[in-house]
Design an enzyme around this catalytic site. Structure first.
Site, PDB file in Angstrom:
ATOM      1  CG  ASN A  59      -1.269  -5.097   6.797  1.00  0.00           C
ATOM      2  OD1 ASN A  59      -2.214  -5.872   6.643  1.00  0.00           O
ATOM      3  ND2 ASN A  59      -1.195  -4.189   7.741  1.00  0.00           N
TER       4      ASN A  59
ATOM      5  CG  HIS B 260       7.047  -4.726  -0.361  1.00  0.00           C
ATOM      6  ND1 HIS B 260       6.121  -5.725  -0.603  1.00  0.00           N
ATOM      7  CD2 HIS B 260       6.450  -3.888   0.511  1.00  0.00           C
ATOM      8  CE1 HIS B 260       5.020  -5.493   0.098  1.00  0.00           C
ATOM      9  NE2 HIS B 260       5.186  -4.371   0.770  1.00  0.00           N
TER      10      HIS B 260
ATOM     11  NE  ARG C  33       7.711   3.270   1.540  1.00  0.00           N
ATOM     12  CZ  ARG C  33       6.449   2.920   1.635  1.00  0.00           C
ATOM     13  NH1 ARG C  33       5.700   3.411   2.602  1.00  0.00           N
ATOM     14  NH2 ARG C  33       5.924   2.093   0.779  1.00  0.00           N
TER      15      ARG C  33
ATOM     16  N   GLY D 217       6.133  -9.046   8.654  1.00  0.00           N
ATOM     17  CA  GLY D 217       5.280  -9.525   9.752  1.00  0.00           C
ATOM     18  C   GLY D 217       4.942 -11.004   9.705  1.00  0.00           C
ATOM     19  CB  ILE D 218       2.969 -13.053   7.341  1.00  0.00           C
ATOM     20  CG1 ILE D 218       1.740 -12.168   7.566  1.00  0.00           C
ATOM     21  CG2 ILE D 218       2.576 -14.510   7.187  1.00  0.00           C
ATOM     22  CD1 ILE D 218       0.939 -11.902   6.296  1.00  0.00           C
TER      23      ILE D 218
ATOM     24  CD  GLU E 149      10.290  -2.032   4.119  1.00  0.00           C
ATOM     25  OE1 GLU E 149       9.630  -2.404   5.110  1.00  0.00           O
ATOM     26  OE2 GLU E 149       9.788  -1.743   3.029  1.00  0.00           O
TER      27      GLU E 149
ATOM     28  CG  LEU F 145       5.418 -13.765   2.825  1.00  0.00           C
ATOM     29  CD1 LEU F 145       5.211 -15.220   3.209  1.00  0.00           C
ATOM     30  CD2 LEU F 145       4.897 -13.507   1.409  1.00  0.00           C
TER      31      LEU F 145
ATOM     32  CG  PHE G 264      -1.667 -14.096   8.070  1.00  0.00           C
ATOM     33  CD1 PHE G 264      -2.113 -12.977   7.373  1.00  0.00           C
ATOM     34  CD2 PHE G 264      -1.351 -15.242   7.350  1.00  0.00           C
ATOM     35  CE1 PHE G 264      -2.225 -12.998   5.982  1.00  0.00           C
ATOM     36  CE2 PHE G 264      -1.464 -15.276   5.968  1.00  0.00           C
ATOM     37  CZ  PHE G 264      -1.900 -14.156   5.278  1.00  0.00           C
TER      38      PHE G 264
ATOM     39  CG  ASN H  38       6.987   5.680   5.346  1.00  0.00           C
ATOM     40  OD1 ASN H  38       6.317   6.229   4.456  1.00  0.00           O
ATOM     41  ND2 ASN H  38       6.922   4.388   5.580  1.00  0.00           N
TER      42      ASN H  38
ATOM     43  NE  ARG I 195      -2.511  -3.036  -1.607  1.00  0.00           N
ATOM     44  CZ  ARG I 195      -1.318  -2.876  -0.997  1.00  0.00           C
ATOM     45  NH1 ARG I 195      -0.457  -3.861  -0.952  1.00  0.00           N
ATOM     46  NH2 ARG I 195      -1.021  -1.714  -0.468  1.00  0.00           N
TER      47      ARG I 195
HETATM   48  P1  ADP Z   1       3.182  -3.765   6.949  1.00  0.00           P
HETATM   49  O1  ADP Z   1       2.977  -4.198   5.543  1.00  0.00           O
HETATM   50  O2  ADP Z   1       2.071  -2.972   7.536  1.00  0.00           O
HETATM   51  O3  ADP Z   1       4.570  -3.216   7.236  1.00  0.00           O
HETATM   52  P2  ADP Z   1       4.040  -6.003   8.566  1.00  0.00           P
HETATM   53  O4  ADP Z   1       5.195  -6.463   7.790  1.00  0.00           O
HETATM   54  O5  ADP Z   1       4.297  -5.377   9.895  1.00  0.00           O
HETATM   55  O6  ADP Z   1       3.069  -5.112   7.715  1.00  0.00           O
HETATM   56  O7  ADP Z   1       3.070  -7.259   8.775  1.00  0.00           O
HETATM   57  C1  ADP Z   1       1.858  -7.119   9.468  1.00  0.00           C
HETATM   58  C2  ADP Z   1       1.139  -8.444   9.451  1.00  0.00           C
HETATM   59  O8  ADP Z   1       1.984  -9.458   9.969  1.00  0.00           O
HETATM   60  C3  ADP Z   1      -0.088  -8.470  10.349  1.00  0.00           C
HETATM   61  O9  ADP Z   1      -1.221  -8.023   9.687  1.00  0.00           O
HETATM   62  C4  ADP Z   1      -0.210  -9.924  10.682  1.00  0.00           C
HETATM   63  O10 ADP Z   1      -0.999 -10.560   9.693  1.00  0.00           O
HETATM   64  C5  ADP Z   1       1.199 -10.479  10.558  1.00  0.00           C
HETATM   65  N1  ADP Z   1       1.766 -10.855  11.846  1.00  0.00           N
HETATM   66  C6  ADP Z   1       2.413 -10.075  12.714  1.00  0.00           C
HETATM   67  N2  ADP Z   1       2.788 -10.793  13.800  1.00  0.00           N
HETATM   68  C7  ADP Z   1       2.367 -12.058  13.606  1.00  0.00           C
HETATM   69  C8  ADP Z   1       2.426 -13.270  14.348  1.00  0.00           C
HETATM   70  N3  ADP Z   1       3.025 -13.341  15.525  1.00  0.00           N
HETATM   71  N4  ADP Z   1       1.878 -14.375  13.800  1.00  0.00           N
HETATM   72  C9  ADP Z   1       1.280 -14.318  12.600  1.00  0.00           C
HETATM   73  N5  ADP Z   1       1.182 -13.205  11.855  1.00  0.00           N
HETATM   74  C10 ADP Z   1       1.703 -12.092  12.348  1.00  0.00           C
END
Ligand code: ADP
Length: 398
Positions: free
Chosen positions: A211, A179, A90, A331-332, A385, A209, A284, A7, A241
């Site tokens: 970044n 995505h 990617r 992540g979220i 991914e 959900l 978050f 990537n 964004r």
């Molecule tokens: P990217 O789009 O960079 O691949 P990710 O899917 O890894 O992003 O998500 C990153 C986001 O996930 C972080 O910015 C944060 O907001 C959120 N995140 C990661 N771990 C946690 C957690 N334990 N609790 C809440 N939010 C989290």
């Protein structure tokens, strides 16, 4: 078979070497600061973490560092480069040219390069990554896996905007969505988990959900609609964004703050979302902590985000004519139970009942957080991914 997944970004290059027999990574890492001073590579294999510092004026040197790390006697994962059977890249944009992953030949590469205008920050970096790889490994098959291709199944009514049709005909201005590998992966995993793999009527709303965030309506394994738009700026508000807003705001903002169009877009891409709303962070975890301490703007950012996601969920339930399953990922989606709850609570009228205890106590792998009597299954599925890229690469390289 072993597949190297790449990537490439403008100054970074992430990689995973995946053993397709076990479908698990045997090495992974990333090079940063390519083209800048102080470039380094963080590499993990054999249970070891190493940081390799080495000049990387271009992506070609970065790929060489990665390959050297992969065959290193101490922290490598393979004994020679010949063990890499194929490379999967990617690629952000497929435009309207591809509806699936492709073998990267001179011809398909020329088409991919011609789409750079649609993703000027990312596509050229992806192309540079492929070319650097091809220069070092000319005989290894390479495959491109697109962020947008999964959404090529959207019907016209979902991807055409309410502006003169010429804008679409002349300049291909339309919804593309992003995505795609993640939405494809988690909707597929959900179908498998629920035994509905061959069901053309299986209706899922997938919420990626992270970044960057996007939400998709998927029916029978095909994307019918998605919240990101012509660019990843559209849809729900994200880390930095803005997401959807009245387009007239662009000119108003530019006038009021004395910004050029480019500066205004930068403001909407990098300074907005929950970061701009809260003034605290795009992360978050930071927002939760600040909100718990009584920071109103942090709570407001969380509320604006979850309210927007909830509206998309409702809109896609209507678009699909019902929902069988809701999937949270990224992540979220995978880690923030509070966000998940705010999006799916009080939706009993839609057949959605969440088990709070399950939502608060996730285990590894796929987790069902809906209550036993919930008509709609609510799942948390870790996205992967890289695995999607590796699987497509294996299929096409064969
Ligand atoms: P990217 O789009 O960079 O691949 P990710 O899917 O890894 O992003 O998500 C990153 C986001 O996930 C972080 O910015 C944060 O907001 C959120 N995140 C990661 N771990 C946690 C957690 N334990 N609790 C809440 N939010 C989290």
């Amino acid at each position: 078979m072993k597949v190297l997944v790449i990537n490439a970004g403008s100054s970074s290059l992430k990689y995973q070497l995946i053993d397709m027999q076990t479908e698990s990574p045997i090495a992974k890492g990333g090079c940063e600061r390519i083209g800048l001073d102080g470039s380094f590579c963080k590499h993990k294999a054999n249970g070891k973490d190493v940081t390799i510092t080495s000049p990387m004026p271009t992506h070609k040197e970065a790929i060489q560092v990665v390959l050297d790390a992969l065959v290193d006697k101490e922290h490598g994962a393979i004994s020679s480069m010949d063990e890499i059977d194929a490379v999967g890249h990617r690629i952000v944009h497929s435009g309207e040219e591809f509806n699936d992953s492709v073998l990267l030949t001179d011809e398909t590469m020329a088409t991919i390069e011609s789409l750079s205008e649609l993703a000027p920050l990312h596509q050229p970096a992806n192309v540079i990554g492929v070319k650097a790889c091809k220069a070092i490994m000319p005989n290894v098959p390479m495959v491109g896996v697109f962020d947008t291709a999964f959404h090529s199944s959207m019907p016209e009514k979902a991807y055409i905007y309410g502006i003169p049709y010429e804008a679409y005909k002349d300049y291909k201005i339309r919804r593309y969505g992003f995505h795609g590998t993640s939405h494809r992966f988690v909707s597929g995993e959900a179908a498998k988990y629920l035994g509905r793999e061959d069901d053309k009527n299986f209706k899922v709303v997938t919420l990626h959900l992270g970044n960057g965030s996007s939400i998709s309506a998927v029916k029978g394994g095909k994307s019918l609609d998605t919240s990101m738009s012509f660019t990843p700026l559209g849809g729900v508000p994200m880390g930095t964004r803005s997401g959807d807003m009245d387009p007239a705001i662009v000119e108003f903002l530019a006038n009021k703050y004395g910004m050029t169009l480019a500066e205004t877009l930068n403001y909407l891409n990098k300074k907005s979302g929950v970061s701009g709303l809260s003034g605290v962070s795009s992360d978050f975890r930071d927002l939760r902590n600040a909100a718990a301490e009584g920071n109103h703007r942090a709570q407001l950012a969380l509320d604006v985000f979850t309210y927007s996601c909830r509206k998309y969920l409702g809109a896609y339930a209507a678009a699909l004519g019902g929902v069988d399953c809701i999937v949270f990922t990224a992540g979220i989606g995978e880690h923030d139970g509070g966000v998940r709850m705010s999006i799916v609570e009080d939706l009993e009228y839609m057949g959605v009942v969440v088990d709070k205890a399950k939502n608060d106590n996730l285990t590894d792998g796929i987790c069902e957080i809906s209550a036993k009597d919930s008509k709609v299954k609510v799942l948390v599925i870790p996205t992967n991914e890289e695995l999607v890229i590796a699987r497509d690469t294996q299929r096409l390289a064969k």
